[in-house]
Write an enzyme that holds these catalytic residues in place. Structure first.
Site, mmCIF file in Angstrom:
data_model
loop_
_atom_site.group_PDB
_atom_site.id
_atom_site.type_symbol
_atom_site.label_atom_id
_atom_site.label_comp_id
_atom_site.label_asym_id
_atom_site.label_seq_id
_atom_site.Cartn_x
_atom_site.Cartn_y
_atom_site.Cartn_z
ATOM 1 N N ARG A 138 16.613 6.895 0.395
ATOM 2 C CA ARG A 138 16.168 7.018 -0.991
ATOM 3 C C ARG A 138 16.163 8.479 -1.439
ATOM 4 N NH1 ARG A 138 10.873 3.654 -1.025
ATOM 5 N NH2 ARG A 138 10.629 4.445 -3.133
ATOM 6 N N ASN A 149 5.049 6.457 -9.216
ATOM 7 C CA ASN A 149 6.345 6.817 -8.644
ATOM 8 C C ASN A 149 6.190 7.905 -7.593
ATOM 9 O OD1 ASN A 149 7.284 5.053 -10.536
ATOM 10 N ND2 ASN A 149 7.957 6.644 -11.985
ATOM 11 N N HIS A 184 0.680 7.183 -5.410
ATOM 12 C CA HIS A 184 1.331 6.649 -4.204
ATOM 13 C C HIS A 184 2.031 7.720 -3.397
ATOM 14 C CE1 HIS A 184 1.457 2.580 -6.540
ATOM 15 N NE2 HIS A 184 0.277 2.830 -6.005
ATOM 16 N N CYS A 228 1.690 14.907 8.898
ATOM 17 C CA CYS A 228 1.509 14.735 10.352
ATOM 18 C C CYS A 228 0.620 13.525 10.628
ATOM 19 C CB CYS A 228 0.860 15.993 10.935
ATOM 20 S SG CYS A 228 0.517 15.837 12.697
ATOM 21 N N CYS A 280 -2.682 15.494 12.643
ATOM 22 C CA CYS A 280 -3.586 16.466 11.990
ATOM 23 C C CYS A 280 -3.488 16.403 10.466
ATOM 24 C CB CYS A 280 -3.273 17.885 12.484
ATOM 25 S SG CYS A 280 -1.726 18.564 11.858
ATOM 26 N N CYS A 327 5.505 18.202 13.378
ATOM 27 C CA CYS A 327 4.468 18.955 12.668
ATOM 28 C C CYS A 327 4.516 20.435 13.082
ATOM 29 C CB CYS A 327 3.087 18.375 13.024
ATOM 30 S SG CYS A 327 1.736 19.338 12.332
ATOM 31 N N CYS A 370 0.903 21.149 14.939
ATOM 32 C CA CYS A 370 0.495 20.578 16.247
ATOM 33 C C CYS A 370 1.653 19.935 16.993
ATOM 34 C CB CYS A 370 -0.632 19.560 16.050
ATOM 35 S SG CYS A 370 -0.064 18.010 15.353
ATOM 36 N N ASN A 409 8.090 -0.988 -22.605
ATOM 37 C CA ASN A 409 8.824 -1.678 -21.545
ATOM 38 C C ASN A 409 9.815 -2.616 -22.227
ATOM 39 O OD1 ASN A 409 9.515 -3.414 -19.325
ATOM 40 N ND2 ASN A 409 7.582 -2.848 -18.344
HETATM 41 C C1 BV8 Z 1 -4.310 -1.062 -1.177
HETATM 42 C C2 BV8 Z 1 5.216 3.712 -2.367
HETATM 43 C C3 BV8 Z 1 -6.361 -1.322 -0.222
HETATM 44 C C4 BV8 Z 1 6.098 3.090 -1.350
HETATM 45 C C5 BV8 Z 1 4.158 1.796 -3.420
HETATM 46 C C6 BV8 Z 1 -1.256 -8.121 1.032
HETATM 47 C C7 BV8 Z 1 -1.135 -7.204 2.074
HETATM 48 C C8 BV8 Z 1 -1.398 -5.856 1.895
HETATM 49 C C9 BV8 Z 1 -1.792 -5.403 0.636
HETATM 50 C C10 BV8 Z 1 -1.889 -6.334 -0.385
HETATM 51 C C11 BV8 Z 1 -1.631 -7.677 -0.197
HETATM 52 N N1 BV8 Z 1 -1.817 -8.308 -1.382
HETATM 53 C C12 BV8 Z 1 -2.182 -7.415 -2.314
HETATM 54 C C13 BV8 Z 1 -2.251 -6.204 -1.729
HETATM 55 C C14 BV8 Z 1 -2.590 -4.968 -2.364
HETATM 56 C C15 BV8 Z 1 -1.270 -4.245 -2.640
HETATM 57 C C16 BV8 Z 1 -0.687 -4.858 -3.892
HETATM 58 O O1 BV8 Z 1 -1.155 -4.607 -4.970
HETATM 59 N N2 BV8 Z 1 0.350 -5.690 -3.699
HETATM 60 C C17 BV8 Z 1 0.958 -6.350 -4.850
HETATM 61 C C18 BV8 Z 1 2.468 -6.221 -4.795
HETATM 62 C C19 BV8 Z 1 0.495 -7.806 -4.832
HETATM 63 N N3 BV8 Z 1 -1.645 -2.874 -2.851
HETATM 64 C C20 BV8 Z 1 -1.674 -2.051 -1.810
HETATM 65 O O2 BV8 Z 1 -1.360 -2.352 -0.675
HETATM 66 C C21 BV8 Z 1 -2.185 -0.675 -2.132
HETATM 67 N N4 BV8 Z 1 -3.226 -0.330 -1.230
HETATM 68 O O3 BV8 Z 1 -4.522 -2.005 -1.868
HETATM 69 O O4 BV8 Z 1 -5.142 -0.627 -0.242
HETATM 70 C C22 BV8 Z 1 -6.802 -1.403 1.137
HETATM 71 C C23 BV8 Z 1 -8.119 -1.740 1.340
HETATM 72 C C24 BV8 Z 1 -8.561 -1.840 2.618
HETATM 73 C C25 BV8 Z 1 -7.710 -1.600 3.688
HETATM 74 C C26 BV8 Z 1 -6.389 -1.265 3.474
HETATM 75 C C27 BV8 Z 1 -5.923 -1.169 2.188
HETATM 76 C C28 BV8 Z 1 -1.078 0.346 -1.973
HETATM 77 C C29 BV8 Z 1 -0.007 0.064 -2.977
HETATM 78 C C30 BV8 Z 1 1.008 1.190 -2.939
HETATM 79 C C31 BV8 Z 1 2.290 0.669 -2.357
HETATM 80 N N5 BV8 Z 1 3.300 1.715 -2.457
HETATM 81 N N6 BV8 Z 1 5.069 2.765 -3.472
HETATM 82 C C32 BV8 Z 1 7.526 3.202 -1.768
HETATM 83 O O5 BV8 Z 1 7.806 3.639 -2.899
HETATM 84 O O6 BV8 Z 1 8.353 2.829 -0.923
HETATM 85 S S1 BV8 Z 1 4.080 0.692 -4.692
HETATM 86 C C33 BV8 Z 1 5.566 0.543 -5.472
HETATM 87 O O7 BV8 Z 1 5.366 -0.402 -6.529
HETATM 88 C C34 BV8 Z 1 6.078 1.794 -6.172
HETATM 89 O O8 BV8 Z 1 5.212 2.900 -6.062
HETATM 90 C C35 BV8 Z 1 6.093 1.359 -7.627
HETATM 91 O O9 BV8 Z 1 5.876 2.405 -8.472
HETATM 92 C C36 BV8 Z 1 4.980 0.399 -7.615
HETATM 93 C C37 BV8 Z 1 4.774 -0.449 -8.795
HETATM 94 O O10 BV8 Z 1 5.997 -0.939 -9.209
HETATM 95 P P1 BV8 Z 1 6.438 -0.485 -10.695
HETATM 96 O O11 BV8 Z 1 6.341 0.990 -10.776
HETATM 97 O O12 BV8 Z 1 5.688 -1.275 -11.685
HETATM 98 O O13 BV8 Z 1 7.959 -0.844 -10.658
HETATM 99 P P2 BV8 Z 1 8.612 -2.299 -10.851
HETATM 100 O O14 BV8 Z 1 10.016 -2.221 -10.334
HETATM 101 O O15 BV8 Z 1 7.673 -3.339 -10.313
HETATM 102 O O16 BV8 Z 1 8.657 -2.496 -12.439
HETATM 103 C C38 BV8 Z 1 9.496 -1.670 -13.216
HETATM 104 C C39 BV8 Z 1 9.168 -1.962 -14.660
HETATM 105 O O17 BV8 Z 1 9.939 -1.063 -15.453
HETATM 106 C C40 BV8 Z 1 9.565 -3.365 -15.073
HETATM 107 O O18 BV8 Z 1 8.498 -3.927 -15.825
HETATM 108 C C41 BV8 Z 1 10.788 -3.163 -15.962
HETATM 109 O O19 BV8 Z 1 10.830 -4.100 -17.025
HETATM 110 C C42 BV8 Z 1 10.522 -1.805 -16.518
HETATM 111 N N7 BV8 Z 1 11.718 -1.052 -16.913
HETATM 112 C C43 BV8 Z 1 12.982 -1.156 -16.433
HETATM 113 N N8 BV8 Z 1 13.776 -0.266 -17.077
HETATM 114 C C44 BV8 Z 1 12.992 0.407 -17.956
HETATM 115 C C45 BV8 Z 1 11.683 -0.087 -17.854
HETATM 116 N N9 BV8 Z 1 10.673 0.378 -18.606
HETATM 117 C C46 BV8 Z 1 10.949 1.354 -19.493
HETATM 118 N N10 BV8 Z 1 12.180 1.888 -19.645
HETATM 119 C C47 BV8 Z 1 13.220 1.444 -18.901
HETATM 120 N N11 BV8 Z 1 14.438 1.970 -19.073
HETATM 121 ZN ZN ZN Z 2 0.012 18.046 13.080
#
Ligand code: BV8
Ligand code: ZN
Length: 244
Positions: free
Chosen positions: A77, A109, A126, A134, A137, A153, A156, A219
């Protein structure tokens, strides 16, 4: 049907924009779509990697099991991002820093394009694909736009991981709380290019709304957030933002 170049921006939205001081901009992958960055859930190019769905390869569980595979996915990516430039949407948001007394930019993002377009203080819920951390650490290391990423790292000598929040992982300490505080004070909350599916990030517009902000979604598609927004502008961010 509005053509993309003439999005339907209401007089009310323009009026509010003209008088607002405190604005919160909340962005997702859609704001980078016109730069050529594949979104996660929209259109045909949904991100998968070697047959693994995005939320499997980008998960804490996968990182525990197979860090090299997760690095391969993020290296791929970052390679894509090397030849990608910020688009008009990123630049419009950067320009707004000097237009509003108090602008807060919160992004989901990890691509760093807001910063490359000139946005100064970006709340990255995110993390950032151009940083490694690391596993022991927690020291962070910048990854250069050109050249190889550091493979251990500098402090360390232990392994590094992407400094990105994966599914199932906690957000950077304080980041969400700070963003929620700003959302609770803003007059306008712009929700740009997000499907609103990922929590806790997607709860920010709800926090703004319940605190009395005017919430506007930009959107091309309706999302799960559209119904409670005060205004929805159907269009691409690169067309709409420069015209607000
Ligand atoms: C947490 C980094 C709490 C990585 C990302 C089961 C298991 C584990 C977790 C969960 C689970 N069920 C639910 C969860 C919680 C989970 C969650 O919400 N899951 C969802 C999917 C159901 N959340 C988490 O895990 C978060 N942490 O909850 O921790 C916790 C508590 C205790 C113990 C442990 C944990 C962490 C979430 C962060 C994940 N990391 N990114 C990577 O990038 O590889 S999230 C990832 O999705 C990206 O960051 C992205 O930004 C994000 C959201 O997606 P969008 O940005 O909305 O993008 P998407 O493609 O979906 O939509 C694009 C939109 O743009 C569309 O609407 C489209 O129409 C529009 N569009 C298109 N073109 C245009 C446009 N708009 C305008 N102009 C255009 N031209
Ligand atoms: Zn380190």
């Amino acid at each position: 049907m509005q053509t993309a170049a003439t999005p339907d921006i209401s007089a009310e939205l323009r009026q509010r924009f003209a008088t607002a001081n405190r604005v919160l901009v909340f962005t997702g992958a859609g704001v980078s779509a016109e730069s050529g960055v594949p979104t996660f859930r929209g259109g045909g190019k949904t991100a998968t990697w070697k047959g693994l769905p995005f939320d499997v390869i980008s998960s804490g569980a996968m990182l525990e099991r197979n860090l090299p595979a997760v690095w391969e996915w993020f290296d791929y990516r970052r390679d894509l991002l090397r030849s990608i430039q910020p688009n008009r949407a990123h630049r419009a948001i950067a320009d707004w820093q000097d237009r509003f007394a108090d602008l807060t930019l919160v992004t989901q993002n990890v691509d760093g394009l807001h910063q490359r377009a000139g946005s100064r203080s970006v709340i990255e819920l995110h993390g950032n694909i151009w940083r490694a951390r690391c596993v022991i650490c927690q020291t962070t290391h910048e990854i250069p736009l050109e050249g190889a990423r550091p493979d251990a790292c500098g402090d360390c000598g232990n392994a590094l991981r992407p400094d990105v929040v994966l599914f199932g992982e906690l957000l950077p300490p304080g980041a969400f709380e700070f963003a929620a505080q700003r959302a609770a004070r803003c007059e306008i909350c712009l929700v740009i290019g997000t499907s609103g599916l990922v929590y806790p990030a997607a709860s920010l517009p709800e926090i703004a709304k319940s605190a009395g902000a005017f919430v506007c979604e930009i959107n091309p598609e309706p999302t799960g957030l559209s119904d409670f927004c005060d205004a929805v502008v159907a269009g691409n961010a690169g067309d709409v933002l420069p015209q607000i």
